[in-house]
Design a protein around this motif. Structure first.
Motif, PDB file in Angstrom:
ATOM      1  N   SER A  22     -64.561 -34.088  -3.059  1.00  0.00           N
ATOM      2  CA  SER A  22     -64.298 -33.222  -1.905  1.00  0.00           C
ATOM      3  C   SER A  22     -63.842 -34.037  -0.718  1.00  0.00           C
ATOM      4  O   SER A  22     -62.920 -33.662   0.002  1.00  0.00           O
ATOM      5  N   SER A  26     -60.324 -33.832   0.932  1.00  0.00           N
ATOM      6  CA  SER A  26     -60.174 -33.525   2.351  1.00  0.00           C
ATOM      7  C   SER A  26     -59.332 -34.580   3.034  1.00  0.00           C
ATOM      8  O   SER A  26     -58.462 -34.276   3.843  1.00  0.00           O
ATOM      9  N   SER A  30     -55.717 -34.217   4.803  1.00  0.00           N
ATOM     10  CA  SER A  30     -55.480 -34.670   6.165  1.00  0.00           C
ATOM     11  C   SER A  30     -54.294 -35.617   6.226  1.00  0.00           C
ATOM     12  O   SER A  30     -53.484 -35.567   7.160  1.00  0.00           O
ATOM     13  N   HIS A  74     -64.754 -35.497  16.153  1.00  0.00           N
ATOM     14  CA  HIS A  74     -64.473 -34.836  14.882  1.00  0.00           C
ATOM     15  C   HIS A  74     -63.778 -35.756  13.890  1.00  0.00           C
ATOM     16  O   HIS A  74     -63.191 -35.276  12.908  1.00  0.00           O
ATOM     17  N   MET A  77     -64.140 -35.401  10.068  1.00  0.00           N
ATOM     18  CA  MET A  77     -63.809 -34.115   9.471  1.00  0.00           C
ATOM     19  C   MET A  77     -62.350 -34.091   9.037  1.00  0.00           C
ATOM     20  O   MET A  77     -61.492 -34.755   9.629  1.00  0.00           O
ATOM     21  N   GLY A  78     -62.084 -33.321   8.005  1.00  0.00           N
ATOM     22  CA  GLY A  78     -60.719 -33.128   7.553  1.00  0.00           C
ATOM     23  C   GLY A  78     -60.088 -31.945   8.248  1.00  0.00           C
ATOM     24  O   GLY A  78     -60.772 -31.115   8.848  1.00  0.00           O
ATOM     25  N   CYS A  79     -58.749 -31.876   8.155  1.00  0.00           N
ATOM     26  CA  CYS A  79     -58.033 -30.813   8.857  1.00  0.00           C
ATOM     27  C   CYS A  79     -58.480 -29.434   8.400  1.00  0.00           C
ATOM     28  O   CYS A  79     -58.688 -28.524   9.210  1.00  0.00           O
ATOM     29  N   ARG A  80     -58.667 -29.265   7.091  1.00  0.00           N
ATOM     30  CA  ARG A  80     -58.972 -27.938   6.571  1.00  0.00           C
ATOM     31  C   ARG A  80     -60.435 -27.541   6.782  1.00  0.00           C
ATOM     32  O   ARG A  80     -60.809 -26.420   6.468  1.00  0.00           O
ATOM     33  N   ASP A  81     -61.233 -28.470   7.316  1.00  0.00           N
ATOM     34  CA  ASP A  81     -62.598 -28.077   7.691  1.00  0.00           C
ATOM     35  C   ASP A  81     -62.575 -27.049   8.816  1.00  0.00           C
ATOM     36  O   ASP A  81     -63.472 -26.202   8.922  1.00  0.00           O
ATOM     37  N   CYS A  82     -61.553 -27.155   9.668  1.00  0.00           N
ATOM     38  CA  CYS A  82     -61.401 -26.181  10.754  1.00  0.00           C
ATOM     39  C   CYS A  82     -60.284 -25.186  10.446  1.00  0.00           C
ATOM     40  O   CYS A  82     -60.423 -23.984  10.681  1.00  0.00           O
ATOM     41  N   THR A  84     -59.185 -23.400   8.144  1.00  0.00           N
ATOM     42  CA  THR A  84     -59.539 -22.832   6.838  1.00  0.00           C
ATOM     43  C   THR A  84     -58.526 -21.811   6.346  1.00  0.00           C
ATOM     44  O   THR A  84     -58.492 -21.492   5.160  1.00  0.00           O
ATOM     45  N   CYS A 106     -69.956 -24.307  12.915  1.00  0.00           N
ATOM     46  CA  CYS A 106     -70.639 -25.609  12.834  1.00  0.00           C
ATOM     47  C   CYS A 106     -71.629 -25.809  13.972  1.00  0.00           C
ATOM     48  O   CYS A 106     -72.700 -26.388  13.774  1.00  0.00           O
TER      49      CYS A 106
END
Length: 644
Positions: A22, A26, A30, A74, A77-82, A84, A106
């Motif tokens: 994962s 991610s 990114s 951040h 974190m990966g781009c797709r964490d936000c 979505t 979050c």
């Protein structure tokens, strides 16, 4: 056992593998995003109106500089964490920025585990639908926090943290609150903060908070604002709280003057500034915004001498308040010091004599042909009705007065709510004050009428309530008896402590009535003939005199008349029935007993004992009044402790 270990190993292996996959996936996503969004390429895309001027057809592609992003909060974190909602690598992916709900998913708790940031934000004015643009919020998370580069320096002493703080007014005011920023720049707060870089001065989030930003017109925000000011100005808030404005504010009165009404919210200037609302040249106009003769009483120039922040210890600036405060402190201290010692020594002495059965009858009633079952009429019906009415009125005054004075206690808001709010409570207080004055003058009239009818009355004789030199000698002898160095003094009709109780009411009525009238008729009487500082003095004297009266009545007065060992168990019902037993009468007032006996007048004062119903009713009423007195005493002492 081997099978269990093998299964456990496989479970851990596959979980770890999924996490790593994962993370790598991610990261890979990114990296794919950064191929276009790294800022190295000049790419323009269709303008949706969310990022730039809506009149422009094209806009530059949002650039995510890796170096800046890697140092942001951040970074892990990966781009797709936000983001979505992205379903395709081909632009425009999915339209627009990530919604604020992506952030809130979050940010359920802050760093200390306190209430969720999401909860604070969703209650704020920023989270509401924008009136001009129903498709957007007043301010989303991205409006204040650049989600890609946002980072608050952890070291609060660092230069980076200082620079972040200094950027806050610009962040709030440059796009949304431009007028407020202009006012703030020229204010005393803005000058200190932005020009002198004094980080202790107030900036936007000190007053409005970071996430729980309330609407300035909302009741909750306005009632909280003085407490926000108090974090930096505790002394000013403390003095404000001692004024009428401050006390009704603590009970939620939205119409009373608060800090920003006088000092302005963003244009706060020093008192010496000619443009300041509170400069002497402008102060009357500022007050007239509320005191226009319609909502509240009209103002006059004399009010300019009233100080909303008078300090009792500052003689140089507030000499009248200083003198009044120290006089009341001296008076209260001396009264409680003397009578506190008096009561403690008296209790100890009587308790010791009671254990030794030292009480005795001064005169053998049977040898005098007196029926010991008969009782002496100590007080007439008029005295008893006046005493009961006065006690009830004083308790109403005490309850309504101290509930306003001690608004920060746990009980005061509940009492105010029970009584119907500050306006109704104020009406009840003034009504009770008027009744107390009527009762007092009726008593004085009745007393003077009785004196006039008595041809043998002497102003300084034994039947008079006026103090005399014998009272001073009796007091000295009483202390000798307390200490076992003499006999207990023999009192006539009135003892010195009964006279003190009586004349304390005259002092209380005078100070209460005078200060109360000054406060009750500010325009009609006070401001017409006196300068405004008289309000400061009247309010102080009124409150301190109330404290003195309540504590004295429900400690010293209760002890003298109900809780001395010779009177236990309470209550003493003489004031309710008007009758006192012969044995008690000759012990409490032996000289009066002997005087009546020698003149043959004693028989004219004898009555049959009160009926059982009268006795039970008097005891019940006495216990009820004592209980009410103790509740008020607790309220006052609790309020005094809280206010220290």
């Amino acid at each position: 056992m081997m099978c269990i270990r093998l299964l456990l190993f496989c479970f851990v292996f596959f979980v770890s593998l999924s996490v790593v996959w994962s993370a790598e996936n991610s990261t890979a996503d990114s990296q794919a995003c950064l191929e276009c969004h790294d800022g190295r390429q000049t790419i323009e895309v269709a303008n949706t109106g969310l990022y730039a001027d809506e009149e422009q057809e094209k806009r530059p592609l949002t650039a995510i500089v890796p170096k800046q992003y890697n140092s942001a909060v951040h970074a892990k974190m990966g781009c797709r964490d936000c983001h979505t909602g992205i379903t395709s690598v081909q632009p425009p992916h999915q339209s627009g920025q990530p919604e604020h709900k992506a952030c809130l998913s979050c940010h359920q708790k802050d760093a200390t585990g306190m209430e969720a940031i999401a909860t604070h934000y969703e209650k704020s004015i920023h989270a509401r639908i924008n009136v001009d643009d129903p498709q957007s919020l007043n301010a989303s998370c991205e409006a204040c926090h650049d989600s890609h580069f946002f980072n608050i320096p952890k070291d609060k002493k660092s230069q980076a943290y200082a620079e972040w703080q200094l950027s806050i007014p610009k962040l709030c005011g440059q796009v949304c609150h431009t007028d407020e920023l202009d006012d703030y720049r020229n204010s005393v707060h803005g000058t200190e903060f932005l020009q002198k870089k004094n980080l202790k001065s107030a900036n936007c989030i000190d007053c409005h908070s970071s996430h729980d930003v309330g609407g300035t017109r909302l009741l909750a925000f306005q009632l909280q604002s003085p407490k926000n000011c108090a974090t930096c100005h505790p002394l000013s808030f403390s003095t404000y709280r001692e004024t009428y404005h401050g006390r009704v504010f603590l009970h939620g009165d939205i119409h009373t003057a608060k800090c920003f009404n006088c000092h302005e919210a963003h244009k706060t200037l020093r008192t010496t500034d000619l443009k300041s609302r509170i400069h002497p040249n402008n102060r009357l106009k500022t007050c007239e915004k509320c005191h226009d003769g319609k909502k509240f009483f009209a103002m006059s120039k004399n009010f300019l001498f009233f100080s909303p922040h008078a300090r009792t210890e500052d003689y140089a600036h507030y000499p009248e308040v200083f003198i009044a405060s120290h006089f009341m402190f001296f008076l209260i201290s001396m009264v409680f010091l003397f009578f506190g010692l008096h009561s403690v020594l008296w209790f100890y002495r009587e308790w010791q004599e009671r254990k030794k059965s030292a009480e005795c009858t001064y005169v053998d009633l049977r040898s005098l042909g007196l029926d010991s079952d008969q009782q002496v009429q100590r007080f007439t019906l008029g005295w008893r009705i006046g005493h009961l009415a006065f006690a009830l009125v004083v308790m109403v005054l005490a309850l309504t007065g101290i509930s306003l004075r001690y608004g920060e206690t746990f009980w005061a808001p509940k009492v105010v709510e029970l009584l119907g709010g500050v306006p109704i409570m104020g009406m009840a207080h003034r009504t009770a004050a008027a009744l107390m004055t009527v009762i007092f003058f009726f008593h004085v009239f009745h007393l003077l009428k009785s004196i006039r009818r008595n041809p043998h009355f002497s102003w300084f004789g034994p039947d008079s309530l006026l103090p005399n030199w014998q009272d001073l000698r009796d007091c000295q002898n009483m202390f000798k008896w307390f200490l076992g160095r003499g006999e207990k003094p023999r009192f006539d009709r009135w003892s010195y402590f009964e006279k003190f109780d009586y004349w304390a009411v005259f002092w209380g009525i005078a100070s209460f009535s005078l200060s109360g009238l000054l406060l009750a008729f500010p325009e009609e009487i006070t401001a017409r003939y006196f300068q405004g500082w008289i309000f400061n003095v009247a309010f102080l004297v009124h409150g301190d005199e109330a404290f003195l009266a309540i504590v004295f009545l429900f400690t010293v007065h209760f002890f003298n008349n109900h809780f001395r060992p010779s009177l236990l168990p309470p209550p003493n019902i003489v004031m309710f029935t008007g009758l006192q037993s012969l044995e008690s009468f000759q012990q409490e007032h032996p000289l009066y007993f002997e005087r009546l006996l020698a003149s043959g007048e004693l028989t004219h004062h004898l009555r049959q004992p009160p009926s059982p119903l009268m006795t039970v009713g008097s005891k019940a009423l006495g216990l009820l009044l004592i209980a009410m007195g103790f509740v008020l005493l607790f309220f006052v002492l609790n309020g005094f402790i809280v206010s220290i």
